[in-house]
Design a protein around this motif. Structure first.
Motif, PDB file in Angstrom:
ATOM      1  N   PRO A   1       0.806  -1.227   0.000  1.00 44.36           N
ATOM      2  CA  PRO A   1       0.000   0.000   0.000  1.00 44.36           C
ATOM      3  C   PRO A   1       0.836   1.273   0.000  1.00 44.36           C
ATOM      4  O   PRO A   1       0.432   2.280  -0.588  1.00 44.36           O
ATOM      5  CB  PRO A   1      -0.852  -0.120   1.274  1.00 44.36           C
ATOM      6  CG  PRO A   1      -0.203  -1.172   2.096  1.00 44.36           C
ATOM      7  CD  PRO A   1       0.488  -2.082   1.167  1.00 44.36           C
ATOM      8  N   LEU A   2       2.021   1.238   0.627  1.00 46.86           N
ATOM      9  CA  LEU A   2       2.880   2.422   0.601  1.00 46.86           C
ATOM     10  C   LEU A   2       3.354   2.712  -0.817  1.00 46.86           C
ATOM     11  O   LEU A   2       3.432   3.872  -1.237  1.00 46.86           O
ATOM     12  CB  LEU A   2       4.080   2.207   1.536  1.00 46.86           C
ATOM     13  CG  LEU A   2       5.028   3.407   1.700  1.00 46.86           C
ATOM     14  CD1 LEU A   2       4.274   4.614   2.240  1.00 46.86           C
ATOM     15  CD2 LEU A   2       6.183   3.042   2.634  1.00 46.86           C
ATOM     16  N   SER A   3       3.636   1.651  -1.590  1.00 45.23           N
ATOM     17  CA  SER A   3       4.070   1.848  -2.983  1.00 45.23           C
ATOM     18  C   SER A   3       2.929   2.331  -3.864  1.00 45.23           C
ATOM     19  O   SER A   3       3.159   2.759  -5.004  1.00 45.23           O
ATOM     20  CB  SER A   3       4.646   0.542  -3.548  1.00 45.23           C
ATOM     21  OG  SER A   3       3.626  -0.408  -3.818  1.00 45.23           O
ATOM     22  N   PHE A   4       1.695   2.265  -3.355  1.00 44.67           N
ATOM     23  CA  PHE A   4       0.535   2.712  -4.122  1.00 44.67           C
ATOM     24  C   PHE A   4       0.261   4.211  -3.975  1.00 44.67           C
ATOM     25  O   PHE A   4      -0.657   4.738  -4.605  1.00 44.67           O
ATOM     26  CB  PHE A   4      -0.716   1.945  -3.682  1.00 44.67           C
ATOM     27  CG  PHE A   4      -0.799   0.531  -4.209  1.00 44.67           C
ATOM     28  CD1 PHE A   4      -0.172   0.174  -5.389  1.00 44.67           C
ATOM     29  CD2 PHE A   4      -1.521  -0.425  -3.513  1.00 44.67           C
ATOM     30  CE1 PHE A   4      -0.252  -1.127  -5.865  1.00 44.67           C
ATOM     31  CE2 PHE A   4      -1.612  -1.734  -3.984  1.00 44.67           C
ATOM     32  CZ  PHE A   4      -0.981  -2.080  -5.171  1.00 44.67           C
ATOM     33  N   VAL A   5       1.032   4.916  -3.141  1.00 40.95           N
ATOM     34  CA  VAL A   5       0.794   6.352  -2.963  1.00 40.95           C
ATOM     35  C   VAL A   5       0.919   7.115  -4.286  1.00 40.95           C
ATOM     36  O   VAL A   5       0.043   7.943  -4.613  1.00 40.95           O
ATOM     37  CB  VAL A   5       1.738   6.930  -1.885  1.00 40.95           C
ATOM     38  CG1 VAL A   5       1.655   8.465  -1.861  1.00 40.95           C
ATOM     39  CG2 VAL A   5       1.387   6.358  -0.521  1.00 40.95           C
ATOM     40  N   PRO A   6       1.963   6.882  -5.119  1.00 39.50           N
ATOM     41  CA  PRO A   6       2.031   7.613  -6.406  1.00 39.50           C
ATOM     42  C   PRO A   6       0.848   7.356  -7.331  1.00 39.50           C
ATOM     43  O   PRO A   6       0.273   8.329  -7.853  1.00 39.50           O
ATOM     44  CB  PRO A   6       3.357   7.120  -7.009  1.00 39.50           C
ATOM     45  CG  PRO A   6       4.180   6.700  -5.833  1.00 39.50           C
ATOM     46  CD  PRO A   6       3.200   6.108  -4.860  1.00 39.50           C
ATOM     47  N   PRO A   7       0.426   6.091  -7.560  1.00 39.48           N
ATOM     48  CA  PRO A   7      -0.715   5.918  -8.464  1.00 39.48           C
ATOM     49  C   PRO A   7      -2.014   6.480  -7.897  1.00 39.48           C
ATOM     50  O   PRO A   7      -2.853   6.977  -8.666  1.00 39.48           O
ATOM     51  CB  PRO A   7      -0.806   4.395  -8.652  1.00 39.48           C
ATOM     52  CG  PRO A   7      -0.086   3.803  -7.510  1.00 39.48           C
ATOM     53  CD  PRO A   7       1.008   4.778  -7.191  1.00 39.48           C
ATOM     54  N   ILE A   8      -2.203   6.417  -6.594  1.00 38.53           N
ATOM     55  CA  ILE A   8      -3.402   7.008  -5.994  1.00 38.53           C
ATOM     56  C   ILE A   8      -3.419   8.516  -6.251  1.00 38.53           C
ATOM     57  O   ILE A   8      -4.457   9.098  -6.595  1.00 38.53           O
ATOM     58  CB  ILE A   8      -3.459   6.708  -4.486  1.00 38.53           C
ATOM     59  CG1 ILE A   8      -3.761   5.225  -4.249  1.00 38.53           C
ATOM     60  CG2 ILE A   8      -4.520   7.571  -3.797  1.00 38.53           C
ATOM     61  CD1 ILE A   8      -3.644   4.794  -2.797  1.00 38.53           C
ATOM     62  N   THR A   9      -2.261   9.144  -6.110  1.00 35.70           N
ATOM     63  CA  THR A   9      -2.152  10.584  -6.371  1.00 35.70           C
ATOM     64  C   THR A   9      -2.490  10.903  -7.827  1.00 35.70           C
ATOM     65  O   THR A   9      -3.238  11.847  -8.120  1.00 35.70           O
ATOM     66  CB  THR A   9      -0.731  11.076  -6.046  1.00 35.70           C
ATOM     67  OG1 THR A   9      -0.414  10.761  -4.685  1.00 35.70           O
ATOM     68  CG2 THR A   9      -0.615  12.581  -6.255  1.00 35.70           C
ATOM     69  N   LEU A  10      -1.962  10.092  -8.757  1.00 40.47           N
ATOM     70  CA  LEU A  10      -2.258  10.302 -10.177  1.00 40.47           C
ATOM     71  C   LEU A  10      -3.747  10.131 -10.471  1.00 40.47           C
ATOM     72  O   LEU A  10      -4.328  10.912 -11.240  1.00 40.47           O
ATOM     73  CB  LEU A  10      -1.448   9.313 -11.024  1.00 40.47           C
ATOM     74  CG  LEU A  10       0.053   9.576 -11.132  1.00 40.47           C
ATOM     75  CD1 LEU A  10       0.736   8.425 -11.858  1.00 40.47           C
ATOM     76  CD2 LEU A  10       0.324  10.900 -11.852  1.00 40.47           C
ATOM     77  N   ILE A  11      -4.355   9.120  -9.870  1.00 36.45           N
ATOM     78  CA  ILE A  11      -5.789   8.880 -10.082  1.00 36.45           C
ATOM     79  C   ILE A  11      -6.610  10.075  -9.603  1.00 36.45           C
ATOM     80  O   ILE A  11      -7.524  10.538 -10.294  1.00 36.45           O
ATOM     81  CB  ILE A  11      -6.225   7.592  -9.370  1.00 36.45           C
ATOM     82  CG1 ILE A  11      -5.639   6.365 -10.078  1.00 36.45           C
ATOM     83  CG2 ILE A  11      -7.754   7.485  -9.323  1.00 36.45           C
ATOM     84  CD1 ILE A  11      -5.790   5.078  -9.286  1.00 36.45           C
ATOM     85  N   LEU A  12      -6.291  10.578  -8.420  1.00 40.20           N
ATOM     86  CA  LEU A  12      -7.026  11.719  -7.877  1.00 40.20           C
ATOM     87  C   LEU A  12      -6.908  12.937  -8.790  1.00 40.20           C
ATOM     88  O   LEU A  12      -7.887  13.640  -9.036  1.00 40.20           O
ATOM     89  CB  LEU A  12      -6.510  12.051  -6.471  1.00 40.20           C
ATOM     90  CG  LEU A  12      -6.851  11.043  -5.373  1.00 40.20           C
ATOM     91  CD1 LEU A  12      -6.166  11.429  -4.062  1.00 40.20           C
ATOM     92  CD2 LEU A  12      -8.369  10.966  -5.168  1.00 40.20           C
ATOM     93  N   ILE A  13      -5.701  13.190  -9.312  1.00 42.48           N
ATOM     94  CA  ILE A  13      -5.499  14.321 -10.214  1.00 42.48           C
ATOM     95  C   ILE A  13      -6.333  14.148 -11.484  1.00 42.48           C
ATOM     96  O   ILE A  13      -6.997  15.086 -11.944  1.00 42.48           O
ATOM     97  CB  ILE A  13      -4.000  14.468 -10.562  1.00 42.48           C
ATOM     98  CG1 ILE A  13      -3.211  14.903  -9.325  1.00 42.48           C
ATOM     99  CG2 ILE A  13      -3.811  15.479 -11.694  1.00 42.48           C
ATOM    100  CD1 ILE A  13      -1.705  14.851  -9.511  1.00 42.48           C
ATOM    101  N   CYS A  14      -6.317  12.937 -12.039  1.00 41.92           N
ATOM    102  CA  CYS A  14      -7.075  12.682 -13.275  1.00 41.92           C
ATOM    103  C   CYS A  14      -8.577  12.828 -13.051  1.00 41.92           C
ATOM    104  O   CYS A  14      -9.285  13.408 -13.888  1.00 41.92           O
ATOM    105  CB  CYS A  14      -6.765  11.278 -13.802  1.00 41.92           C
ATOM    106  SG  CYS A  14      -5.110  11.087 -14.475  1.00 41.92           S
TER     107      CYS A  14
END
Length: 223
Positions: free
Chosen positions: A167-180
């Motif tokens: 889950p810690l490695s998922f912080v970047p993709p979660i951030t990208l998803i929120l921006i999109c």
């Protein structure tokens, strides 16, 4: 620093495990994209970026991979050229594989099944991804940059704890998803599978380490 658990494997075994794991991962990711009921976080971020930027999924998967290679070097605070070369060698055919599986499955009757069965298939795709990551992380010959990030966090900072590292490695993709989502007001590849990936994929990797090919141990770890 020294490498640990360098368990010997015959070349045929090594190739067999590696090919199986990369095919399983490509299939799992492609299945979740085709079901559209939630993909693993990195794949979901690529799908949302592809829609937001009007690019192909393949293009975004490759671009994400390059960005994560650079990010991993920053986390390690050094350039490991063998590691980086392995990331690129893995990433390029894998990106094609995910895109190909997604298109192939999308042409089958599986996408028209009742919702309950599509949910089951979507979750099965996440499980396939977790098992595949476990196998090729233990081989540690070459890794996709996203999974290399998880491996770095797991063994350099979290004492081997997969359930925390994933889950810690998922912080970047979660951030990208929120921006999109904020930019387009649309969400793609986000559903029950995404939540399942967030809360369970790390545990699946850790469990698979113990029960899927248990004789296969982590190799060439530098800690």
């Amino acid at each position: 620093m020294k490498a640990k658990n360098d368990a010997p494997l015959r070349s045929r075994q090594l190739i067999g495990y590696f090919v199986f794991s990369i095919l399983l991962n490509g299939f799992g990711n492609g299945l979740t994209v085709a079901m559209n009921l939630g993909s693993a976080l990195w794949t979901a971020s690529a799908v949302n970026l592809a829609h937001a930027l009007h690019l192909t999924l393949l293009t975004v998967l490759l671009a994400e991979g390059v960005a994560v290679v650079l990010f991993n070097a920053l986390v390690l605070r050094r350039l490991e050229w063998r590691r980086i070369a392995g990331n690129f060698i893995f990433m390029i055919p894998f990106s094609f594989l995910v895109s190909w599986f997604a298109q192939l499955i999308g042409m089958t009757p599986l996408v028209a099944l009742p919702l309950m069965w599509r949910v089951v298939l979507d979750l099965f795709g996440i499980v396939c991804t977790g098992v595949a990551v476990s196998i090729y992380q233990r081989l540690n010959v070459m890794l996709h940059p996203n999974d290399d990030l998880m491996q770095i966090l797991r063994f350099h900072f979290l004492h081997g704890n997969a359930a925390l590292a994933q889950p810690l490695s998922f912080v970047p993709p979660i951030t990208l998803i929120l921006i999109c989502v904020l930019a387009t007001r649309q969400a793609y590849a986000l559903n029950i599978g995404t939540l399942f990936s967030l809360v369970a994929q790390g545990a699946i990797v850790g469990l698979a380490d113990r029960v899927v090919f248990p004789q296969l141990k982590h190799r060439h770890l530098v800690v």
